[in-house]
Motif scaffolding. Structure first.
Motif, PDB file in Angstrom:
ATOM      1  N   VAL A  25       0.923  -1.189   0.021  1.00  0.00           N
ATOM      2  CA  VAL A  25      -0.139   0.103   0.024  1.00  0.00           C
ATOM      3  C   VAL A  25       1.016   1.322   0.134  1.00  0.00           C
ATOM      4  O   VAL A  25       1.741   1.425   0.858  1.00  0.00           O
ATOM      5  N   THR A  26       0.723   2.091  -1.015  1.00  0.00           N
ATOM      6  CA  THR A  26       1.555   3.472  -0.983  1.00  0.00           C
ATOM      7  C   THR A  26       0.492   4.560  -0.784  1.00  0.00           C
ATOM      8  O   THR A  26       1.086   5.643  -0.292  1.00  0.00           O
ATOM      9  N   ALA A  27      -0.853   4.568  -0.776  1.00  0.00           N
ATOM     10  CA  ALA A  27      -1.649   5.685  -0.589  1.00  0.00           C
ATOM     11  C   ALA A  27      -3.018   5.145  -0.171  1.00  0.00           C
ATOM     12  O   ALA A  27      -3.487   4.159  -0.837  1.00  0.00           O
ATOM     13  N   VAL A  28      -3.733   6.131   0.393  1.00  0.00           N
ATOM     14  CA  VAL A  28      -5.096   5.890   0.864  1.00  0.00           C
ATOM     15  C   VAL A  28      -5.740   7.395   0.550  1.00  0.00           C
ATOM     16  O   VAL A  28      -5.414   8.296   1.010  1.00  0.00           O
ATOM     17  N   ASN A  29      -6.738   7.171  -0.378  1.00  0.00           N
ATOM     18  CA  ASN A  29      -7.256   8.454  -0.798  1.00  0.00           C
ATOM     19  C   ASN A  29      -6.170   9.681  -1.191  1.00  0.00           C
ATOM     20  O   ASN A  29      -6.390  10.700  -0.802  1.00  0.00           O
ATOM     21  N   GLY A  30      -5.132   9.346  -1.857  1.00  0.00           N
ATOM     22  CA  GLY A  30      -3.967  10.199  -2.270  1.00  0.00           C
ATOM     23  C   GLY A  30      -3.098  10.563  -1.078  1.00  0.00           C
ATOM     24  O   GLY A  30      -2.152  11.205  -1.261  1.00  0.00           O
ATOM     25  N   VAL A  31      -3.498   9.929   0.149  1.00  0.00           N
ATOM     26  CA  VAL A  31      -2.335  10.217   1.290  1.00  0.00           C
ATOM     27  C   VAL A  31      -1.529   9.208   1.391  1.00  0.00           C
ATOM     28  O   VAL A  31      -1.878   7.847   1.541  1.00  0.00           O
ATOM     29  N   ALA A  42      -6.457   5.516   8.585  1.00  0.00           N
ATOM     30  CA  ALA A  42      -6.528   6.403   7.193  1.00  0.00           C
ATOM     31  C   ALA A  42      -7.792   5.914   6.992  1.00  0.00           C
ATOM     32  O   ALA A  42      -8.448   6.808   6.213  1.00  0.00           O
ATOM     33  N   ILE A  43      -7.897   4.595   6.895  1.00  0.00           N
ATOM     34  CA  ILE A  43      -9.395   4.371   6.196  1.00  0.00           C
ATOM     35  C   ILE A  43     -10.526   4.451   6.914  1.00  0.00           C
ATOM     36  O   ILE A  43     -11.610   5.294   6.559  1.00  0.00           O
ATOM     37  N   SER A  44     -10.352   4.718   8.233  1.00  0.00           N
ATOM     38  CA  SER A  44     -11.236   4.985   9.126  1.00  0.00           C
ATOM     39  C   SER A  44     -11.780   6.308   9.169  1.00  0.00           C
ATOM     40  O   SER A  44     -12.888   6.605   9.189  1.00  0.00           O
ATOM     41  N   ALA A  45     -10.964   7.259   8.986  1.00  0.00           N
ATOM     42  CA  ALA A  45     -11.021   8.732   8.830  1.00  0.00           C
ATOM     43  C   ALA A  45     -11.734   9.106   7.731  1.00  0.00           C
ATOM     44  O   ALA A  45     -12.316  10.070   7.661  1.00  0.00           O
ATOM     45  N   LEU A  46     -11.932   8.141   6.721  1.00  0.00           N
ATOM     46  CA  LEU A  46     -12.813   8.442   5.656  1.00  0.00           C
ATOM     47  C   LEU A  46     -14.363   7.986   5.776  1.00  0.00           C
ATOM     48  O   LEU A  46     -14.872   7.616   4.833  1.00  0.00           O
ATOM     49  N   THR A  48     -17.031   9.236   6.166  1.00  0.00           N
ATOM     50  CA  THR A  48     -17.907   9.971   5.530  1.00  0.00           C
ATOM     51  C   THR A  48     -17.868   9.960   4.276  1.00  0.00           C
ATOM     52  O   THR A  48     -18.645  10.350   3.427  1.00  0.00           O
ATOM     53  N   ALA A  49     -16.682   9.249   3.534  1.00  0.00           N
ATOM     54  CA  ALA A  49     -16.491   9.144   2.185  1.00  0.00           C
ATOM     55  C   ALA A  49     -17.383   8.449   1.478  1.00  0.00           C
ATOM     56  O   ALA A  49     -17.707   7.266   2.015  1.00  0.00           O
ATOM     57  N   ALA A  50     -17.830   8.882   0.063  1.00  0.00           N
ATOM     58  CA  ALA A  50     -18.609   7.873  -0.654  1.00  0.00           C
ATOM     59  C   ALA A  50     -17.631   6.869  -1.443  1.00  0.00           C
ATOM     60  O   ALA A  50     -18.210   5.891  -1.764  1.00  0.00           O
ATOM     61  N   ARG A  51     -16.418   7.030  -1.348  1.00  0.00           N
ATOM     62  CA  ARG A  51     -15.524   6.151  -2.299  1.00  0.00           C
ATOM     63  C   ARG A  51     -14.101   6.161  -1.448  1.00  0.00           C
ATOM     64  O   ARG A  51     -13.682   7.111  -1.079  1.00  0.00           O
ATOM     65  N   ILE A  52     -13.585   4.962  -1.460  1.00  0.00           N
ATOM     66  CA  ILE A  52     -12.056   4.935  -1.060  1.00  0.00           C
ATOM     67  C   ILE A  52     -11.196   4.329  -2.049  1.00  0.00           C
ATOM     68  O   ILE A  52     -11.627   3.404  -2.612  1.00  0.00           O
ATOM     69  N   GLU A  53     -10.248   5.044  -2.204  1.00  0.00           N
ATOM     70  CA  GLU A  53      -9.090   4.645  -3.414  1.00  0.00           C
ATOM     71  C   GLU A  53      -7.670   4.289  -2.632  1.00  0.00           C
ATOM     72  O   GLU A  53      -7.522   4.974  -1.839  1.00  0.00           O
ATOM     73  N   VAL A  54      -7.339   3.010  -2.809  1.00  0.00           N
ATOM     74  CA  VAL A  54      -6.155   2.570  -2.201  1.00  0.00           C
ATOM     75  C   VAL A  54      -5.278   2.542  -3.167  1.00  0.00           C
ATOM     76  O   VAL A  54      -5.662   1.463  -4.334  1.00  0.00           O
ATOM     77  N   THR A  55      -4.226   3.151  -3.348  1.00  0.00           N
ATOM     78  CA  THR A  55      -3.046   2.986  -4.319  1.00  0.00           C
ATOM     79  C   THR A  55      -2.126   1.761  -3.890  1.00  0.00           C
ATOM     80  O   THR A  55      -1.493   1.909  -2.748  1.00  0.00           O
ATOM     81  N   VAL A  56      -1.833   0.589  -4.715  1.00  0.00           N
ATOM     82  CA  VAL A  56      -0.989  -0.474  -4.320  1.00  0.00           C
ATOM     83  C   VAL A  56      -0.068  -0.722  -5.448  1.00  0.00           C
ATOM     84  O   VAL A  56      -0.095   0.010  -6.363  1.00  0.00           O
ATOM     85  N   ARG A  57       1.096  -1.312  -4.925  1.00  0.00           N
ATOM     86  CA  ARG A  57       1.786  -1.836  -5.904  1.00  0.00           C
ATOM     87  C   ARG A  57       1.713  -3.257  -5.946  1.00  0.00           C
ATOM     88  O   ARG A  57       2.259  -4.092  -4.874  1.00  0.00           O
ATOM     89  N   ARG A  58       1.372  -3.935  -6.904  1.00  0.00           N
ATOM     90  CA  ARG A  58       1.143  -5.147  -6.854  1.00  0.00           C
ATOM     91  C   ARG A  58       1.983  -5.945  -8.044  1.00  0.00           C
ATOM     92  O   ARG A  58       1.561  -5.323  -9.269  1.00  0.00           O
ATOM     93  N   GLN A  63      -1.367   0.217  -8.894  1.00  0.00           N
ATOM     94  CA  GLN A  63      -2.673  -0.319  -9.077  1.00  0.00           C
ATOM     95  C   GLN A  63      -3.473   0.591  -8.320  1.00  0.00           C
ATOM     96  O   GLN A  63      -3.231   0.616  -6.868  1.00  0.00           O
ATOM     97  N   THR A  64      -4.736   1.132  -8.703  1.00  0.00           N
ATOM     98  CA  THR A  64      -5.524   1.711  -7.819  1.00  0.00           C
ATOM     99  C   THR A  64      -6.856   0.995  -7.381  1.00  0.00           C
ATOM    100  O   THR A  64      -7.321   0.545  -8.576  1.00  0.00           O
ATOM    101  N   LEU A  65      -7.131   0.535  -6.335  1.00  0.00           N
ATOM    102  CA  LEU A  65      -8.063  -0.136  -5.910  1.00  0.00           C
ATOM    103  C   LEU A  65      -9.389   0.724  -5.336  1.00  0.00           C
ATOM    104  O   LEU A  65      -9.096   1.677  -4.455  1.00  0.00           O
TER     105      LEU A  65
END
Length: 71
Positions: A25-31, A42-46, A48-58, A63-65
């Motif tokens: 994991v390299t980022a959560v919602n750009g962080v 980081a995910i819990s802080a979101l 109220t978000a309608a969408r979560i984006e997690v950037t990973v190196r796979r 890749q962005t999930l």
């Protein structure tokens, strides 16, 4: 400098995001995330978000999930 944090042990919530055990994991919602203990908060802080984006190196490639959170 670390480029991310490997996911060796996944919780049900992280699996629901589509993470795989060897993802880095390299980022959560750009962080940027470099410490495994920061991913959950980081995910819990979101909560109220309608969408979560997690950037990973796979398999050596970025890749962005994306997960839409039902409201």
């Amino acid at each position: 400098m670390k480029i991310g944090t490997p996911m060796r042990s996944l919780t049900a919530g992280l699996l629901a995001l589509g993470l795989q055990p060897e993802d880095i994991v390299t980022a959560v919602n750009g962080v940027s995330v470099t410490d495994p203990s920061r991913i959950g908060p980081a995910i819990s802080a979101l909560s109220t978000a309608a969408r979560i984006e997690v950037t990973v190196r796979r398999n050596g490639k970025p890749q962005t999930l994306t997960v839409d959170i039902p409201r």
